[in-house]
Design a protein around this motif. Sequence first.
Motif, PDB file in Angstrom:
ATOM      1  N   ALA A 249       0.833  -1.200   0.000  1.00 13.27           N
ATOM      2  CA  ALA A 249       0.000   0.000   0.000  1.00 13.27           C
ATOM      3  C   ALA A 249       0.873   1.258   0.000  1.00 13.27           C
ATOM      4  O   ALA A 249       2.055   1.222   0.350  1.00 13.27           O
ATOM      5  CB  ALA A 249      -0.923   0.002   1.218  1.00 13.27           C
ATOM      6  N   SER A 250       0.270   2.370  -0.381  1.00 18.05           N
ATOM      7  CA  SER A 250       0.997   3.638  -0.438  1.00 18.05           C
ATOM      8  C   SER A 250       1.366   4.135   0.952  1.00 18.05           C
ATOM      9  O   SER A 250       0.577   4.041   1.890  1.00 18.05           O
ATOM     10  CB  SER A 250       0.143   4.708  -1.124  1.00 18.05           C
ATOM     11  N   LEU A 251       2.553   4.667   1.038  1.00 18.64           N
ATOM     12  CA  LEU A 251       3.027   5.340   2.241  1.00 18.64           C
ATOM     13  C   LEU A 251       3.106   6.818   1.874  1.00 18.64           C
ATOM     14  O   LEU A 251       3.991   7.220   1.114  1.00 18.64           O
ATOM     15  CB  LEU A 251       4.398   4.785   2.658  1.00 18.64           C
ATOM     16  N   PRO A 252       2.165   7.625   2.355  1.00 14.57           N
ATOM     17  CA  PRO A 252       2.137   9.045   1.972  1.00 14.57           C
ATOM     18  C   PRO A 252       3.396   9.802   2.399  1.00 14.57           C
ATOM     19  O   PRO A 252       4.158   9.338   3.249  1.00 14.57           O
ATOM     20  CB  PRO A 252       0.912   9.587   2.715  1.00 14.57           C
ATOM     21  N   ALA A 253       3.574  10.963   1.820  1.00 16.03           N
ATOM     22  CA  ALA A 253       4.702  11.835   2.157  1.00 16.03           C
ATOM     23  C   ALA A 253       4.699  12.122   3.655  1.00 16.03           C
ATOM     24  O   ALA A 253       3.674  12.491   4.222  1.00 16.03           O
ATOM     25  CB  ALA A 253       4.615  13.134   1.369  1.00 16.03           C
ATOM     26  N   GLY A 254       5.835  11.903   4.297  1.00 10.01           N
ATOM     27  CA  GLY A 254       5.976  12.179   5.720  1.00 10.01           C
ATOM     28  C   GLY A 254       5.341  11.147   6.634  1.00 10.01           C
ATOM     29  O   GLY A 254       5.456  11.246   7.842  1.00 10.01           O
ATOM     30  N   ALA A 255       4.671  10.153   6.076  1.00  7.36           N
ATOM     31  CA  ALA A 255       3.977   9.152   6.891  1.00  7.36           C
ATOM     32  C   ALA A 255       4.932   8.067   7.372  1.00  7.36           C
ATOM     33  O   ALA A 255       6.022   7.885   6.823  1.00  7.36           O
ATOM     34  CB  ALA A 255       2.839   8.526   6.100  1.00  7.36           C
ATOM     35  N   THR A 256       4.485   7.352   8.395  1.00 10.22           N
ATOM     36  CA  THR A 256       5.268   6.252   8.934  1.00 10.22           C
ATOM     37  C   THR A 256       4.433   4.975   8.969  1.00 10.22           C
ATOM     38  O   THR A 256       3.209   5.015   9.024  1.00 10.22           O
ATOM     39  CB  THR A 256       5.761   6.542  10.371  1.00 10.22           C
ATOM     40  N   ALA A 257       5.120   3.861   8.932  1.00  7.74           N
ATOM     41  CA  ALA A 257       4.535   2.539   9.176  1.00  7.74           C
ATOM     42  C   ALA A 257       5.383   1.921  10.276  1.00  7.74           C
ATOM     43  O   ALA A 257       6.605   2.071  10.279  1.00  7.74           O
ATOM     44  CB  ALA A 257       4.575   1.692   7.913  1.00  7.74           C
ATOM     45  N   GLN A 258       4.738   1.252  11.214  1.00  5.21           N
ATOM     46  CA  GLN A 258       5.460   0.659  12.335  1.00  5.21           C
ATOM     47  C   GLN A 258       5.083  -0.799  12.500  1.00  5.21           C
ATOM     48  O   GLN A 258       3.954  -1.194  12.225  1.00  5.21           O
ATOM     49  CB  GLN A 258       5.148   1.406  13.635  1.00  5.21           C
ATOM     50  N   PHE A 259       6.052  -1.568  12.965  1.00  8.44           N
ATOM     51  CA  PHE A 259       5.795  -2.954  13.322  1.00  8.44           C
ATOM     52  C   PHE A 259       6.748  -3.342  14.442  1.00  8.44           C
ATOM     53  O   PHE A 259       7.754  -2.672  14.679  1.00  8.44           O
ATOM     54  CB  PHE A 259       5.940  -3.896  12.117  1.00  8.44           C
TER      55      PHE A 259
END
Length: 124
Positions: free
Chosen positions: A92-102
């Motif tokens: 999926a898209s990760l928007p500008a400045g966004a984060t994903a965590q796991f």
Amino acid sequence: MAFALKCFVVFVLLSMVSQGLCHCTFGKIRIGAVRTGREIAGQPEWKVTVTNTCNCFQKHVTLSCGGFVPAKPVKPSLLQPQGNTCLLIKGASLPAGATAQFTYAGQPYIFRPVGSMVDPSCKN
């Protein structure tokens, strides 16, 4: 003095133009990890944060993960192993400045971005 000022102005203008020509790549993905303080099955738990520092959406973000064998597996919706790489958030898209965590439990592992796709209509 006037010559120095002209050189400075030219330098600033060229810097601004060259910044506008930079394109987003997977190199604009930053990854950090910190210990959560928890232990699972005798292994430390780690929280990994993946940040898109580009001003465009990036999707199909892949990370290096060859040899990554956690004691507590990562949710497949967050990180899907695919051989020596892992797909972040199911592509999926990760928007500008966004984060994903796991999070995972196990030995420390250094994830590196190895690929992504950027929306071609994005104007950097």
